[in-house]
Each structure stands twice: as structure tokens, then as C-alpha cells.
Design a protein around this motif. Structure first.
Motif, PDB file in Angstrom:
ATOM      1  N   UNK A  62       0.716  -0.853   0.253  1.00 28.79           N
ATOM      2  CA  UNK A  62       0.421  -0.017  -0.341  1.00 28.79           C
ATOM      3  C   UNK A  62       1.277   1.175   0.282  1.00 28.79           C
ATOM      4  N   UNK A  63       0.843   2.171  -0.598  1.00 27.86           N
ATOM      5  CA  UNK A  63      -0.825   2.361  -0.979  1.00 27.86           C
ATOM      6  C   UNK A  63      -0.656   1.270  -2.829  1.00 27.86           C
ATOM      7  N   UNK A  64      -1.942   1.736  -2.735  1.00 29.76           N
ATOM      8  CA  UNK A  64      -2.100   1.054  -4.490  1.00 29.76           C
ATOM      9  C   UNK A  64      -1.720   1.912  -5.019  1.00 29.76           C
ATOM     10  N   UNK A 110      -4.561   7.074  -3.354  1.00 36.99           N
ATOM     11  CA  UNK A 110      -3.745   6.410  -1.765  1.00 36.99           C
ATOM     12  C   UNK A 110      -4.349   5.612  -1.217  1.00 36.99           C
ATOM     13  N   UNK A 111      -5.557   5.176  -1.445  1.00 33.89           N
ATOM     14  CA  UNK A 111      -5.851   3.630  -0.920  1.00 33.89           C
ATOM     15  C   UNK A 111      -5.328   2.737  -0.295  1.00 33.89           C
ATOM     16  N   UNK A 112      -5.443   2.537   0.684  1.00 30.03           N
ATOM     17  CA  UNK A 112      -4.801   1.599   1.205  1.00 30.03           C
ATOM     18  C   UNK A 112      -5.200   0.434   1.534  1.00 30.03           C
ATOM     19  N   UNK A 113      -4.490  -0.615   1.518  1.00 33.70           N
ATOM     20  CA  UNK A 113      -5.175  -2.492   0.909  1.00 33.70           C
ATOM     21  C   UNK A 113      -5.312  -2.706   2.717  1.00 33.70           C
ATOM     22  N   UNK A 142      -4.208 -15.964  -3.170  1.00 31.30           N
ATOM     23  CA  UNK A 142      -4.216 -15.672  -2.214  1.00 31.30           C
ATOM     24  C   UNK A 142      -5.367 -14.093  -1.504  1.00 31.30           C
ATOM     25  N   UNK A 143      -5.603 -14.022  -0.916  1.00 30.94           N
ATOM     26  CA  UNK A 143      -6.141 -12.703  -0.819  1.00 30.94           C
ATOM     27  C   UNK A 143      -4.892 -11.305  -0.991  1.00 30.94           C
ATOM     28  N   UNK A 144      -5.166 -10.545  -1.480  1.00 28.60           N
ATOM     29  CA  UNK A 144      -4.613  -8.995  -1.308  1.00 28.60           C
ATOM     30  C   UNK A 144      -5.443  -8.202  -0.521  1.00 28.60           C
ATOM     31  N   UNK A 145      -6.210  -7.748   0.347  1.00 28.49           N
ATOM     32  CA  UNK A 145      -6.584  -7.232   0.796  1.00 28.49           C
ATOM     33  C   UNK A 145      -7.220  -5.987   0.007  1.00 28.49           C
ATOM     34  N   UNK A 146      -7.573  -6.134  -1.568  1.00 29.58           N
ATOM     35  CA  UNK A 146      -8.794  -5.523  -2.545  1.00 29.58           C
ATOM     36  C   UNK A 146      -9.212  -6.492  -3.003  1.00 29.58           C
TER      37      UNK A 146
END
Length: 356
Positions: free
Chosen positions: A75-77, A81-84, A159-163
């Protein structure tokens, strides 16, 4: 409905079936060919097992979460400014139940604007993508085998990426790219190959670009257009990014095409085919690539192809290859595989020595 290995499975047996399904996916993944004719596979004796795992990229899928899935958690993506949502290492795998998982939903405005390289939103009227198969001109099959589709959305096989959503990626599911690794031997003014003073192995060079979007050095490459063959993408992207072909005059383009054809029609080998640990990846969209090495043994072909940055490249140059390289996404790994194939210098640390 969940789709994997071509068959739905019952909700009542969800946990067990998912474990079996992912195991099947891993087996299918390991069966994918990673090299062309130049690769000579050693037998899987006990003495060569470690060597085999180093040579065969897909054999490391069991360690995918640790080995390949780091940049997809940062993060950020990119470009935002997007935080996972934070994903602990022990929660990356979909096999691990995590009821409190609450990923951030994000798709870039540039993607939502509906350019021709992007899919509509998943619930848009009239959009019925055919996942895990060829969907008209769009290739929705993964290079790593079949992937899960849950609640209408493809699920990142690593797997998961948080987004969730697509971020900057245009396609739901796999987004296919091609990366041409163009190499030559480093030579002195007399034309002799230069060996590394410690290892004694000849030093290999490759054409690298500095990406404008993030400032990192990378292999010149790009997305496979709908209906385009990967071989065409490899040549097109190298011409656009490393030779500035789009800005050439008509007569220059003719000569450039001749030299590109000479380079890209010679013997080559597929370095890697599959998932890429890319910072743009999400739970529902991810990068995959086919990296192919085109080696100019004498250096004469590339002498007639002067490097000039173009398209997405800020700078382009020949770079000496070694383990000290820090490149975009998985690119350092691809380059390492090329040095193993060519018997070139990579590391001053001799390691176990099984692949010498």
C-alpha cells in the motif's frame, strides 16, 4: 456457484471440497511447461531435487504466498491513496478461514470510464463473461489452470490481497501480458566476452526500461491485445518501448521491422508462463505473463537496432545482469532464470552447486 476444475461443489462440503480443489489446481499448475526446446530437464533423483526446484518456476507454487505474493499486498495501491486491508502472512491463503476479512473495494476511474481494453462492471446489464475459457477475442483462461469464480467474481489463485475490484487492471480475472527478455554478452572494445572476476562466468546484458508510472526498472513488455498472438505482442511491445517504433518515419519503420523480424525469428525459449506478483493485483484481477528470451549471440543484430525509449518507457539501456538487480514485479526472477539457461554470471555466492 463456485467454479473450479470444471465442476461445481456443494456448499455442505465447502471446506473439504475447497482443499481438494486447490490441491487439484496445484497439480495442474505444476504440470504446465515452463521451457521450450533449450531446456533440459534433469531427472528427479534425490541428489537433484533441489536443483529441479530452482530450475522449474511452477514447482514453487506451494510457496507462492511467500515467494510471489508480496508486491500484491503493498500500500498505497499504485496511482492512488487507497490503502489495502492488511493481510497477515498466515491469512493470505483462501484455504485459511477468515470470517473478519474485510477488503477494500477499488477500481480506478480510468477503468470505470470504459476504455476498449477494459471490461464493464461485473453486474452491468449485458455483460456475461465466460471465465476459464476463451471469451470471444478475450482470453480469460489462466496460464496456471482453472481458477475459482465466487459470487460472479474470479478469485485470485494465489490468495487474498486486501483489495477487491480491479484496481488499474482492465479485465476481471487474468490480465495477460508478454515480456521479451532481449540479451547479449557484455564485450570489451576488442569484441571479447567479459567474464566476472569472481565467478569466471560471462556477463550477460539485457534491454531494460525505466517505467514512467513507478520509476522502477523492468523488462520492456505490455498487454496482449484481444485476438493477438503472444509472439506478435512480444515483438510489438519491444519495438514500441525500447526502439520508439511508434514515432519512426515510414521508411524507418520498414528497416526497423526487418531487424525486429531477424531478432524475433531466431531460436528462443520461454522463460516463464504464469502469475506475476504485481502491485496492481487484487482479489478479483491479476497479472499473468509469458516471458521469452531472445538472445543475440554475436551482438550484430542489436547493433542495427539503436535503443530509444518510447511509449511507457522513460529511459532504455543495456543493463549488466547480476543478483544485485532490483526490478519491477517478478522481473528479477525471470532474469535469473535466463542466466541459468545461458550459463551466465548471476551471483558471487556459489550456492549448492547442483546446477553448474
Amino acid at each position: 456457484m463456485l467454479l473450479l476444475a470444471g465442476a461445481p461443489y456443494a456448499v455442505a462440503a465447502h471446506g473439504l471440497a475447497r482443499a481438494v480443489a486447490v490441491f487439484s489446481f496445484t497439480v495442474a499448475l505444476s504440470a504446465q511447461p515452463a521451457r521450450c526446446a533449450l531446456q533440459r530437464h534433469p531427472s528427479l533423483s534425490n541428489s537433484s531435487a533441489n536443483c529441479w526446484s530452482r530450475l522449474h518456476p511452477f514447482n514453487m507454487f506451494n510457496n507462492y504466498n511467500k515467494f510471489y505474493h508480496r508486491k500484491a499486498l503493498t500500500s498505497p495501491y499504485p496511482g492512488s491513496h487507497v490503502e489495502r486491508s492488511q493481510v497477515p502472512e498466515d491469512k493470505v491463503s483462501w484455504l485459511i478461514e477468515w470470517k473478519d476479512y474485510n477488503p477494500v473495494e477499488y477500481t480506478a476511474v480510468s477503468v470505470l470510464a470504459g476504455p476498449n481494453w477494459a471490461d464493464p462492471q461485473i453486474n452491468d446489464k449485458g455483460f456475461s463473461p465466460k471465465f476459464n475459457e476463451r471469451d470471444g477475442e478475450v482470453e480469460r483462461k489462466s496460464l496456471n489452470g482453472l481458477y475459482v469464480v465466487e459470487n460472479g467474481r474470479p478469485q485470485n489463485p494465489v490468495g487474498r490481497t486486501g483489495l477487491t475490484g480491479r484496481g488499474l487492471l482492465g479485465r476481471w480475472g487474468p490480465n495477460h501480458a508478454a515480456d521479451p527478455v532481449v540479451t547479449r554478452w557484455k564485450r570489451d572494445r576488442s569484441g571479447n566476452k567479459i567474464a566476472h572476476p569472481v565467478t569466471g562466468k560471462n556477463i550477460l546484458q539485457f534491454v531494460a526500461i525505466k517505467r514512467r508510472d513507478c520509476g522502477e526498472w523492468a523488462i520492456p513488455g505490455g498487454m496482449v491485445d484481444p485476438g493477438e498472438k503472444v509472439s506478435a505482442t512480444l515483438k510489438r511491445e519491444f519495438g514500441e518501448e525500447a526502439l520508439n517504433s511508434l514515432q519512426k518515419l515510414p521508411e524507418e519503420k520498414v528497416e526497423l521491422e526487418k531487424q525486429l523480424h531477424k531478432l524475433f525469428s531466431q531460436e528462443h525459449f520461454v522463460v516463464y508462463r504464469g502469475y506475476v506478483d504485481d502491485p496492481r493485483n487484487t482479489d478479483n484481477a491479476w497479472m499473468e505473463t509469458e516471458a521469452v528470451n531472445y538472445h543475440d549471440e554475436t551482438g550484430e543484430t542489436m547493433d542495427n537496432l539503436p535503443l530509444e525509449a518510447g511509449d511507457d518507457a522513460g529511459t532504455v539501456k543495456w543493463v549488466d545482469i547480476s543478483e544485485k538487480l532490483k526490478l519491477y514485479a517478478n522481473h528479477s526472477y525471470f532474469i535469473k532464470l535466463v542466466t541459468e539457461e545461458r550459463g551466465a554470471h548471476w551471483s558471487e555466492d556459489p550456492g549448492p552447486g547442483c546446477c553448474e
